[in-house]
Design an enzyme around this catalytic site. Structure first.
Site, PDB file in Angstrom:
ATOM      1  N   SER A 124      52.153  24.695   2.106  1.00 42.25           N
ATOM      2  CA  SER A 124      52.569  23.308   2.337  1.00 42.25           C
ATOM      3  C   SER A 124      54.065  23.148   2.105  1.00 42.25           C
ATOM      4  CB  SER A 124      51.804  22.413   1.364  1.00 42.25           C
ATOM      5  OG  SER A 124      52.399  21.139   1.310  1.00 42.25           O
ATOM      6  N   TYR A 149      48.401  20.065  -7.452  1.00 38.49           N
ATOM      7  CA  TYR A 149      48.058  20.569  -6.116  1.00 38.49           C
ATOM      8  C   TYR A 149      49.203  21.415  -5.566  1.00 38.49           C
ATOM      9  CZ  TYR A 149      47.887  20.663  -1.047  1.00 38.49           C
ATOM     10  OH  TYR A 149      47.946  21.082   0.251  1.00 38.49           O
ATOM     11  N   LYS A 153      49.620  25.709  -4.530  1.00 37.73           N
ATOM     12  CA  LYS A 153      50.165  26.328  -3.317  1.00 37.73           C
ATOM     13  C   LYS A 153      51.309  27.273  -3.682  1.00 37.73           C
ATOM     14  CE  LYS A 153      47.455  24.378  -0.450  1.00 37.73           C
ATOM     15  NZ  LYS A 153      46.405  25.192   0.157  1.00 37.73           N
ATOM     16  N   ASN A 185      53.440  17.443   7.954  1.00 38.56           N
ATOM     17  CA  ASN A 185      52.374  16.432   7.816  1.00 38.56           C
ATOM     18  C   ASN A 185      51.434  16.467   9.020  1.00 38.56           C
ATOM     19  OD1 ASN A 185      54.585  15.596   5.967  1.00 38.56           O
ATOM     20  ND2 ASN A 185      53.201  13.925   5.518  1.00 38.56           N
ATOM     21  N   ASN A 205      46.419   9.524   2.546  1.00 33.04           N
ATOM     22  CA  ASN A 205      47.509   9.816   3.479  1.00 33.04           C
ATOM     23  C   ASN A 205      47.744   8.665   4.443  1.00 33.04           C
ATOM     24  OD1 ASN A 205      46.098  12.864   3.104  1.00 33.04           O
ATOM     25  ND2 ASN A 205      48.269  12.676   2.742  1.00 33.04           N
ATOM     26  N   LEU A 206      48.967   8.626   4.942  1.00 31.30           N
ATOM     27  CA  LEU A 206      49.393   7.491   5.751  1.00 31.30           C
ATOM     28  C   LEU A 206      48.578   7.315   7.038  1.00 31.30           C
ATOM     29  CD1 LEU A 206      51.496   5.226   6.193  1.00 31.30           C
ATOM     30  CD2 LEU A 206      52.877   6.909   7.422  1.00 31.30           C
ATOM     31  N   ARG A 237      59.060  11.542   7.166  1.00 28.09           N
ATOM     32  CA  ARG A 237      58.269  12.771   7.147  1.00 28.09           C
ATOM     33  C   ARG A 237      58.264  13.395   8.534  1.00 28.09           C
ATOM     34  NH1 ARG A 237      58.586  11.711   2.613  1.00 28.09           N
ATOM     35  NH2 ARG A 237      56.998  11.540   0.995  1.00 28.09           N
ATOM     36  N   ARG A 298      55.435   4.958  -4.578  1.00 26.79           N
ATOM     37  CA  ARG A 298      54.345   5.759  -5.147  1.00 26.79           C
ATOM     38  C   ARG A 298      54.968   6.877  -5.983  1.00 26.79           C
ATOM     39  NH1 ARG A 298      50.171   8.637  -0.991  1.00 26.79           N
ATOM     40  NH2 ARG A 298      52.039   9.799  -0.411  1.00 26.79           N
ATOM     41  N   GLY A 300      55.930  10.241  -7.527  1.00 25.56           N
ATOM     42  CA  GLY A 300      55.880  11.613  -7.010  1.00 25.56           C
ATOM     43  C   GLY A 300      56.315  11.752  -5.563  1.00 25.56           C
TER      44      GLY A 300
HETATM   45  P1  NAD Z   1      40.026  19.683   4.370  1.00 23.67           P
HETATM   46  O1  NAD Z   1      39.609  19.198   3.027  1.00 23.67           O
HETATM   47  O2  NAD Z   1      39.638  18.881   5.558  1.00 23.67           O
HETATM   48  O3  NAD Z   1      39.541  21.185   4.589  1.00 23.67           O
HETATM   49  C1  NAD Z   1      39.384  22.089   3.525  1.00 23.67           C
HETATM   50  C2  NAD Z   1      37.996  22.669   3.655  1.00 23.67           C
HETATM   51  O4  NAD Z   1      37.784  23.635   2.620  1.00 23.67           O
HETATM   52  C3  NAD Z   1      36.888  21.618   3.529  1.00 23.67           C
HETATM   53  O5  NAD Z   1      36.004  21.750   4.611  1.00 23.67           O
HETATM   54  C4  NAD Z   1      36.207  21.971   2.207  1.00 23.67           C
HETATM   55  O6  NAD Z   1      34.834  21.649   2.228  1.00 23.67           O
HETATM   56  C5  NAD Z   1      36.474  23.457   2.127  1.00 23.67           C
HETATM   57  N1  NAD Z   1      36.457  24.033   0.779  1.00 23.67           N
HETATM   58  C6  NAD Z   1      37.110  23.606  -0.333  1.00 23.67           C
HETATM   59  N2  NAD Z   1      36.868  24.451  -1.348  1.00 23.67           N
HETATM   60  C7  NAD Z   1      36.061  25.430  -0.868  1.00 23.67           C
HETATM   61  C8  NAD Z   1      35.490  26.598  -1.433  1.00 23.67           C
HETATM   62  N3  NAD Z   1      35.674  26.933  -2.716  1.00 23.67           N
HETATM   63  N4  NAD Z   1      34.711  27.375  -0.649  1.00 23.67           N
HETATM   64  C9  NAD Z   1      34.499  27.060   0.662  1.00 23.67           C
HETATM   65  N5  NAD Z   1      35.011  25.972   1.251  1.00 23.67           N
HETATM   66  C10 NAD Z   1      35.798  25.169   0.486  1.00 23.67           C
HETATM   67  O7  NAD Z   1      41.620  19.866   4.326  1.00 23.67           O
HETATM   68  P2  NAD Z   1      42.633  20.215   5.506  1.00 23.67           P
HETATM   69  O8  NAD Z   1      43.522  19.042   5.671  1.00 23.67           O
HETATM   70  O9  NAD Z   1      41.926  20.771   6.672  1.00 23.67           O
HETATM   71  O10 NAD Z   1      43.479  21.339   4.772  1.00 23.67           O
HETATM   72  C11 NAD Z   1      43.234  22.724   4.952  1.00 23.67           C
HETATM   73  C12 NAD Z   1      44.189  23.512   4.091  1.00 23.67           C
HETATM   74  O11 NAD Z   1      45.534  23.152   4.438  1.00 23.67           O
HETATM   75  C13 NAD Z   1      44.050  23.215   2.592  1.00 23.67           C
HETATM   76  O12 NAD Z   1      44.241  24.411   1.883  1.00 23.67           O
HETATM   77  C14 NAD Z   1      45.178  22.247   2.320  1.00 23.67           C
HETATM   78  O13 NAD Z   1      45.617  22.306   0.989  1.00 23.67           O
HETATM   79  C15 NAD Z   1      46.236  22.770   3.278  1.00 23.67           C
HETATM   80  N6  NAD Z   1      47.232  21.752   3.649  1.00 23.67           N
HETATM   81  C16 NAD Z   1      46.805  20.551   4.163  1.00 23.67           C
HETATM   82  C17 NAD Z   1      47.743  19.573   4.486  1.00 23.67           C
HETATM   83  C18 NAD Z   1      47.308  18.219   5.014  1.00 23.67           C
HETATM   84  O14 NAD Z   1      48.106  17.278   4.948  1.00 23.67           O
HETATM   85  N7  NAD Z   1      46.116  18.069   5.559  1.00 23.67           N
HETATM   86  C19 NAD Z   1      49.115  19.826   4.306  1.00 23.67           C
HETATM   87  C20 NAD Z   1      49.518  21.063   3.802  1.00 23.67           C
HETATM   88  C21 NAD Z   1      48.556  22.023   3.478  1.00 23.67           C
HETATM   89  N1  UDP Z   2      52.419   6.045   2.545  1.00 24.32           N
HETATM   90  C1  UDP Z   2      52.391   4.662   2.479  1.00 24.32           C
HETATM   91  N2  UDP Z   2      51.175   4.046   2.313  1.00 24.32           N
HETATM   92  C2  UDP Z   2      50.003   4.735   2.221  1.00 24.32           C
HETATM   93  C3  UDP Z   2      50.047   6.153   2.307  1.00 24.32           C
HETATM   94  C4  UDP Z   2      51.285   6.771   2.452  1.00 24.32           C
HETATM   95  O1  UDP Z   2      53.423   4.007   2.556  1.00 24.32           O
HETATM   96  O2  UDP Z   2      48.947   4.138   2.045  1.00 24.32           O
HETATM   97  C5  UDP Z   2      53.712   6.718   2.724  1.00 24.32           C
HETATM   98  C6  UDP Z   2      54.061   7.658   1.590  1.00 24.32           C
HETATM   99  O3  UDP Z   2      54.736   6.974   0.571  1.00 24.32           O
HETATM  100  C7  UDP Z   2      54.957   8.680   2.302  1.00 24.32           C
HETATM  101  C8  UDP Z   2      54.413   8.713   3.727  1.00 24.32           C
HETATM  102  O4  UDP Z   2      53.643   7.521   3.886  1.00 24.32           O
HETATM  103  O5  UDP Z   2      56.266   8.193   2.344  1.00 24.32           O
HETATM  104  C9  UDP Z   2      53.517   9.921   4.002  1.00 24.32           C
HETATM  105  O6  UDP Z   2      52.531   9.960   2.971  1.00 24.32           O
HETATM  106  P1  UDP Z   2      51.334  11.004   3.009  1.00 24.32           P
HETATM  107  O7  UDP Z   2      50.543  10.816   1.749  1.00 24.32           O
HETATM  108  O8  UDP Z   2      50.613  10.879   4.303  1.00 24.32           O
HETATM  109  O9  UDP Z   2      52.072  12.425   3.031  1.00 24.32           O
HETATM  110  P2  UDP Z   2      53.015  13.133   1.941  1.00 24.32           P
HETATM  111  O10 UDP Z   2      53.570  12.093   1.032  1.00 24.32           O
HETATM  112  O11 UDP Z   2      52.147  14.089   1.245  1.00 24.32           O
HETATM  113  O12 UDP Z   2      54.095  13.774   2.743  1.00 24.32           O
END
Ligand code: NAD
Ligand code: UDP
Length: 344
Positions: A124, A149, A153, A185, A205-206, A237, A298, A300
């Protein structure tokens, strides 16, 4: 090439399964449905017309994963499985470290045992921390993360790097190929509207929040702060269409199959949008304004985050093709056809 997707029933994994199959690769999915449903995989089968081997399993469970990996012997593992809610990770750090790090360690141990070599990891942009100034490039030092979290990573990247280095030095084991993908994102949905993001409970998330306001599930969006040092005062973002991200995984898995070492790639568009720009764009896509109120910042949140995406273009031959209009159109298509997600 046969790819095994841990967490493949989740948001990014399910879209990647479609892209992999469309690129001519085979897909196997392992998921414990902690944050997903097997319905997502059924929908992937519907989109692709292919049957996907699907295992309900915890990717940290060594005995079970050994049997699955021995049976499937994938050419590449793409490790999506993980817990990903920033706020929850602050309240439950031990669960986050346990799940995210254990799954990675189990997979690395079994890869060594079974002489599997190619690994693609869902990292990430959060690992850049809040010290670096965007656009973020892969050569920047990783920063201090603002939540557990993010640290999972950060640590998983380090563990994978160290395992790769050791594999290169050990003549008794085949050298690993590790690709670390730093997502910006991910937003939007497959254009069919059959799969998309389906957060449980109140979205953090937004984009899913905006979508749920637009479809009438929530009254209004709270914009977290409009006093940042940006043109409209709201944070910026790099929002990337999930199908572009999925196609980046195809390139990354193909790269891993043909190269050794550890490589890091940003997967982003390189173009930032503010919160208010996203609200406005979504309003155009859904045909009515999205109600919002300005609230406090928010904790962080970083002000700005966007990618320099040149490296993925140069080395993987990948770049994001879909813009903000497609993102909002596809997110709205998914949300309006599935107002309650996969439970509809
Ligand atoms: P998601 O929660 O939709 O998918 C993750 C999947 O992993 C889910 O289906 C969950 O059931 C499964 N899972 C969790 N723990 C498990 C375990 N121990 N064994 C088997 N399955 C398990 O999330 P996503 O948005 O698809 O994200 C996928 C990956 O990408 C994650 O590692 C997340 O941290 C990373 N990531 C996501 C974002 C985002 O914004 N969505 C951004 C950066 C990184
Ligand atoms: N955000 C917002 N309202 C919400 C959710 C998110 O204003 O209900 C804003 C948040 O402050 C950030 C942007 O949208 O500036 C993206 O947030 P998100 O949580 O989707 O992603 P990340 O912050 O992890 O990049």
């Amino acid at each position: 090439m046969k790819t095994l997707l841990t967490g493949g029933a989740g948001y990014i994994g399910s879209h990647t399964a479609v892209a992999m199959i469309e690129a001519g690769h085979d897909v196997v999915i392992v998921d414990n449905y902690y944050n997903s449903s097997p319905e997502a995989v059924r929908r992937v089968e519907q989109i692709t017309g292919r049957e996907i081997p699907l295992y309900e399993a915890d990717a940290a469970d060594k005995e079970v994963m050994r049997e699955i990996l021995k049976k499937e012997m994938p050419d590449c593992i793409i490790h999506f499985a993980g817990l990903k809610a920033v706020g929850e990770s602050v309240a439950k750090p031990v669960e986050y470290y346990r799940n995210n790090i254990d799954t990675t360690l189990t997979l690395l141990e079994l890869m060594k045992e079974l002489r599997l070599t190619n690994f693609v990891f869902s990292s990430s942009a959060t690992v850049y921390g809040d010290d670096n100034i965007p656009p973020f490039t892969e050569t920047m030092p990783k920063g201090a993360c603002t939540n557990p979290y993010g640290w999972t990573k950060w640590m998983q990247e380090q563990i994978l790097r160290d395992a790769q280095t050791a594999s290169a030095a050990d003549e008794g084991t085949p050298e690993l190929s590790v690709v670390l993908l730093r997502y910006f994102n991910p937003v939007g949905a497959h254009e069919s509207g059959l799969i998309g993001e389906d957060p449980q409970g109140i979205p953090n998330n937004l984009m899913p929040y905006i979508s749920q306001v637009a479809v009438g599930r929530r009254d209004h969006l709270t914009v977290f702060g409009d006093d940042y040092d940006t043109p409209d005062g709201t944070c910026r973002r790099d929002y990337i269409h999930v199908m572009d991200l999925a196609e980046g995984h195809v390139k990354a898995a193909e790269y891993a199959a043909g190269n050794k070492g550890t490589e890091v790639f940003n997967l982003g568009t390189g173009e930032p949008y503010s919160v208010l720009e996203m609200v406005e764009a979504f309003g155009k896509a859904c045909g009515h304004p999205v109600k919002y109120e300005i609230g406090p910042r928010r904790a962080g949140d970083v002000q700005d985050s966007w990618a320099n995406a040149d490296k993925a273009k140069e080395i993987l031959g990948w770049e994001a093709k879909r813009g903000l209009d497609e993102i909002c159109r596809d997110a709205w298509n998914w949300q309006s056809k599935n107002p309650n997600g996969f439970n509809a």
